[in-house]
Design a protein around this motif. Structure first.
Motif, PDB file in Angstrom:
ATOM      1  N   LYS A  35       9.083  -0.475  -0.788  1.00  0.00           N
ATOM      2  CA  LYS A  35       9.390  -0.448  -2.220  1.00  0.00           C
ATOM      3  C   LYS A  35      10.375  -1.538  -2.630  1.00  0.00           C
ATOM      4  N   ASP A  36      11.295  -1.892  -1.751  1.00  0.00           N
ATOM      5  CA  ASP A  36      12.294  -2.880  -2.146  1.00  0.00           C
ATOM      6  C   ASP A  36      12.103  -4.179  -1.376  1.00  0.00           C
ATOM      7  N   GLN A  37      12.678  -5.239  -1.911  1.00  0.00           N
ATOM      8  CA  GLN A  37      12.452  -6.585  -1.399  1.00  0.00           C
ATOM      9  C   GLN A  37      12.889  -6.743   0.048  1.00  0.00           C
ATOM     10  N   THR A  38      13.990  -6.125   0.420  1.00  0.00           N
ATOM     11  CA  THR A  38      14.490  -6.262   1.789  1.00  0.00           C
ATOM     12  C   THR A  38      13.497  -5.685   2.788  1.00  0.00           C
ATOM     13  N   LYS A  39      12.977  -4.492   2.493  1.00  0.00           N
ATOM     14  CA  LYS A  39      11.993  -3.871   3.391  1.00  0.00           C
ATOM     15  C   LYS A  39      10.725  -4.707   3.475  1.00  0.00           C
ATOM     16  N   ILE A  40      10.319  -5.256   2.345  1.00  0.00           N
ATOM     17  CA  ILE A  40       9.110  -6.091   2.318  1.00  0.00           C
ATOM     18  C   ILE A  40       9.311  -7.338   3.165  1.00  0.00           C
ATOM     19  N   PHE A  41      10.412  -8.035   2.950  1.00  0.00           N
ATOM     20  CA  PHE A  41      10.690  -9.253   3.719  1.00  0.00           C
ATOM     21  C   PHE A  41      10.791  -8.954   5.214  1.00  0.00           C
ATOM     22  N   ASN A  42      11.450  -7.865   5.557  1.00  0.00           N
ATOM     23  CA  ASN A  42      11.608  -7.507   6.969  1.00  0.00           C
ATOM     24  C   ASN A  42      10.253  -7.241   7.623  1.00  0.00           C
ATOM     25  N   GLN A  43       9.382  -6.533   6.894  1.00  0.00           N
ATOM     26  CA  GLN A  43       8.071  -6.217   7.448  1.00  0.00           C
ATOM     27  C   GLN A  43       7.200  -7.468   7.572  1.00  0.00           C
ATOM     28  N   VAL A  44       7.239  -8.330   6.563  1.00  0.00           N
ATOM     29  CA  VAL A  44       6.466  -9.582   6.632  1.00  0.00           C
ATOM     30  C   VAL A  44       6.950 -10.439   7.796  1.00  0.00           C
ATOM     31  N   GLU A  45       8.251 -10.582   7.927  1.00  0.00           N
ATOM     32  CA  GLU A  45       8.803 -11.380   9.027  1.00  0.00           C
ATOM     33  C   GLU A  45       8.408 -10.793  10.377  1.00  0.00           C
ATOM     34  N   LYS A  46       8.459  -9.470  10.492  1.00  0.00           N
ATOM     35  CA  LYS A  46       8.078  -8.798  11.738  1.00  0.00           C
ATOM     36  C   LYS A  46       6.615  -9.100  12.083  1.00  0.00           C
ATOM     37  N   MET A  47       5.723  -8.971  11.102  1.00  0.00           N
ATOM     38  CA  MET A  47       4.304  -9.192  11.362  1.00  0.00           C
ATOM     39  C   MET A  47       4.018 -10.651  11.724  1.00  0.00           C
ATOM     40  N   LEU A  48       4.669 -11.586  11.039  1.00  0.00           N
ATOM     41  CA  LEU A  48       4.477 -13.002  11.347  1.00  0.00           C
ATOM     42  C   LEU A  48       4.997 -13.336  12.746  1.00  0.00           C
ATOM     43  N   THR A  49       6.159 -12.795  13.073  1.00  0.00           N
ATOM     44  CA  THR A  49       6.752 -13.031  14.394  1.00  0.00           C
ATOM     45  C   THR A  49       5.867 -12.472  15.500  1.00  0.00           C
ATOM     46  N   GLU A  50       5.216 -11.348  15.216  1.00  0.00           N
ATOM     47  CA  GLU A  50       4.365 -10.697  16.210  1.00  0.00           C
ATOM     48  C   GLU A  50       2.997 -11.371  16.355  1.00  0.00           C
ATOM     49  N   GLY A  51       2.700 -12.317  15.452  1.00  0.00           N
ATOM     50  CA  GLY A  51       1.486 -13.092  15.635  1.00  0.00           C
ATOM     51  C   GLY A  51       0.422 -12.974  14.568  1.00  0.00           C
ATOM     52  N   ALA A  52       0.748 -12.399  13.423  1.00  0.00           N
ATOM     53  CA  ALA A  52      -0.248 -12.311  12.350  1.00  0.00           C
ATOM     54  C   ALA A  52      -0.540 -13.694  11.784  1.00  0.00           C
ATOM     55  N   THR A  53      -1.822 -14.004  11.618  1.00  0.00           N
ATOM     56  CA  THR A  53      -2.224 -15.255  10.977  1.00  0.00           C
ATOM     57  C   THR A  53      -2.241 -15.085   9.463  1.00  0.00           C
ATOM     58  N   PHE A  54      -2.640 -13.906   9.011  1.00  0.00           N
ATOM     59  CA  PHE A  54      -2.714 -13.596   7.580  1.00  0.00           C
ATOM     60  C   PHE A  54      -1.927 -12.317   7.295  1.00  0.00           C
ATOM     61  N   ILE A  55      -1.421 -12.227   6.068  1.00  0.00           N
ATOM     62  CA  ILE A  55      -0.827 -10.985   5.575  1.00  0.00           C
ATOM     63  C   ILE A  55      -1.633 -10.558   4.343  1.00  0.00           C
ATOM     64  N   ASP A  56      -2.117  -9.330   4.352  1.00  0.00           N
ATOM     65  CA  ASP A  56      -2.965  -8.814   3.280  1.00  0.00           C
ATOM     66  C   ASP A  56      -2.159  -7.849   2.411  1.00  0.00           C
ATOM     67  N   ILE A  57      -2.020  -8.200   1.127  1.00  0.00           N
ATOM     68  CA  ILE A  57      -1.208  -7.394   0.205  1.00  0.00           C
ATOM     69  C   ILE A  57      -2.109  -6.684  -0.790  1.00  0.00           C
ATOM     70  N   GLY A  58      -1.902  -5.388  -0.932  1.00  0.00           N
ATOM     71  CA  GLY A  58      -2.669  -4.613  -1.902  1.00  0.00           C
ATOM     72  C   GLY A  58      -1.782  -3.767  -2.788  1.00  0.00           C
ATOM     73  N   ALA A  59      -2.141  -3.694  -4.062  1.00  0.00           N
ATOM     74  CA  ALA A  59      -1.354  -2.904  -5.021  1.00  0.00           C
ATOM     75  C   ALA A  59      -2.200  -1.815  -5.679  1.00  0.00           C
ATOM     76  N   TYR A  60      -3.393  -1.596  -5.105  1.00  0.00           N
ATOM     77  CA  TYR A  60      -4.303  -0.559  -5.612  1.00  0.00           C
ATOM     78  C   TYR A  60      -4.844   0.160  -4.390  1.00  0.00           C
ATOM     79  N   SER A  61      -4.458   1.396  -4.186  1.00  0.00           N
ATOM     80  CA  SER A  61      -4.896   2.129  -3.008  1.00  0.00           C
ATOM     81  C   SER A  61      -6.401   2.380  -3.066  1.00  0.00           C
ATOM     82  N   SER A  62      -7.082   2.063  -1.962  1.00  0.00           N
ATOM     83  CA  SER A  62      -8.529   2.286  -1.902  1.00  0.00           C
ATOM     84  C   SER A  62      -8.880   3.458  -0.992  1.00  0.00           C
TER      85      SER A  62
END
Length: 274
Positions: A35-62
């Protein structure tokens, strides 16, 4: 097998991992957490560091029976996040999970890289033309109906053949408009029963006939936790098992909540075939 992301060719002959960042309050696994910017940045950094090539962002639950969200609300949720992530991580390859052409256009113009559309253009008749105008990679998924109705639309003459025919028609429509970089997603959990999901995975190698990169998203889904009689929270081990099967059957992108484990699956499967 490559796709052009902001002028950079990404080779998908070696499978890549796409990390999921849900910014919806009601997603089935991580809804409301980022929900907040710090958590978002931390999670994105974690995923990139772990080897993600892409990050997929969604704002509409499917997820099945998800609440409707207006286009204005979706834009209000997603655009500030896209902008802030691109400032913090300027080299990131952002995928936008949306079926709305206006949301797609706004996010790409803000610096996102590709569009991930659960409806393959069938819920917004302007989507394919918008993608063609934007010249970005396009992930088209198989689904019937919409998130509210899809689980009632599981009657197929021949599951795999019907899905292959669907992609043949959708790819034809996209190519006619000049869309070049197309990725197909068979849509595990979308308008499919538990048994149909496993039938689809068991026949995944048949999708090679399409000659397009294949994205698989089974991460923590009900086909895993219902079969194991557990919960999404405890479905990581099952996710790794099915990701491994998907890779062995030709998956080029794994869309996951847990990047480190998916990257390990890729490394181990590639070691088997080296």
């Amino acid at each position: 097998m490559t796709i052009n992301c902001k002028g950079k060719l990404i080779d998908l002959s070696s499978p890549k991992v796409m990390g999921i960042l849900n910014i919806t309050p009601d997603s089935f696994y991580d809804g409301g957490f980022y929900k907040d910017q710090t958590k978002i940045f931390n999670q994105v950094e974690k995923m990139l560091t772990e080897g993600a090539t892409f990050i997929d962002i969604g704002a509409y639950s499917s997820r099945p029976n998800a609440d409707h969200v207006s286009e204005d609300e979706e834009l209000k949720r997603i655009l500030p996040i896209v902008n802030s992530i691109l400032v913090e991580f300027p080299e990131i390859l952002l995928s936008i999970d949306t079926f709305r052409s206006n949301v797609a256009k706004a996010c790409i113009e803000s610096g996102a890289t590709m569009i991930n559309d659960i409806s393959a253009g069938r819920l917004d008749d302007k989507m394919l033309q918008t993608i063609a105008n934007l010249h970005v990679p396009y992930i088209m998924m198989h689904m019937r109906g919409n998130p509210k109705t899809m689980q009632k639309l599981t009657d197929y003459d021949d599951l795999v053949k019907d899905i292959l025919f669907y992609f043949s028609e959708r790819i034809g429509a996209a190519k006619a408009l000049g869309i070049i970089d197309i990725i197909v997603d068979p849509g595990f959990g979308f308008a499919k029963t538990l048994e149909q999901n496993f039938e689809l995975l068991n026949n995944l190698e048949l999708f090679k006939i399409i000659e397009k990169p294949l994205l698989v998203g089974v991460s923590r889904k009900s086909m895993i936790y219902k079969t194991l009689e557990t919960s999404a929270k405890d479905a990581l081990n099952g996710t790794s098992v099915l990701n491994t099967v998907a890779l062995q059957k030709g998956a080029n992108i794994l869309r996951v909540h847990d990047v480190k484990e998916a990257v390990e699956c890729v490394k181990l499967v590639e070691s088997l075939s080296s």
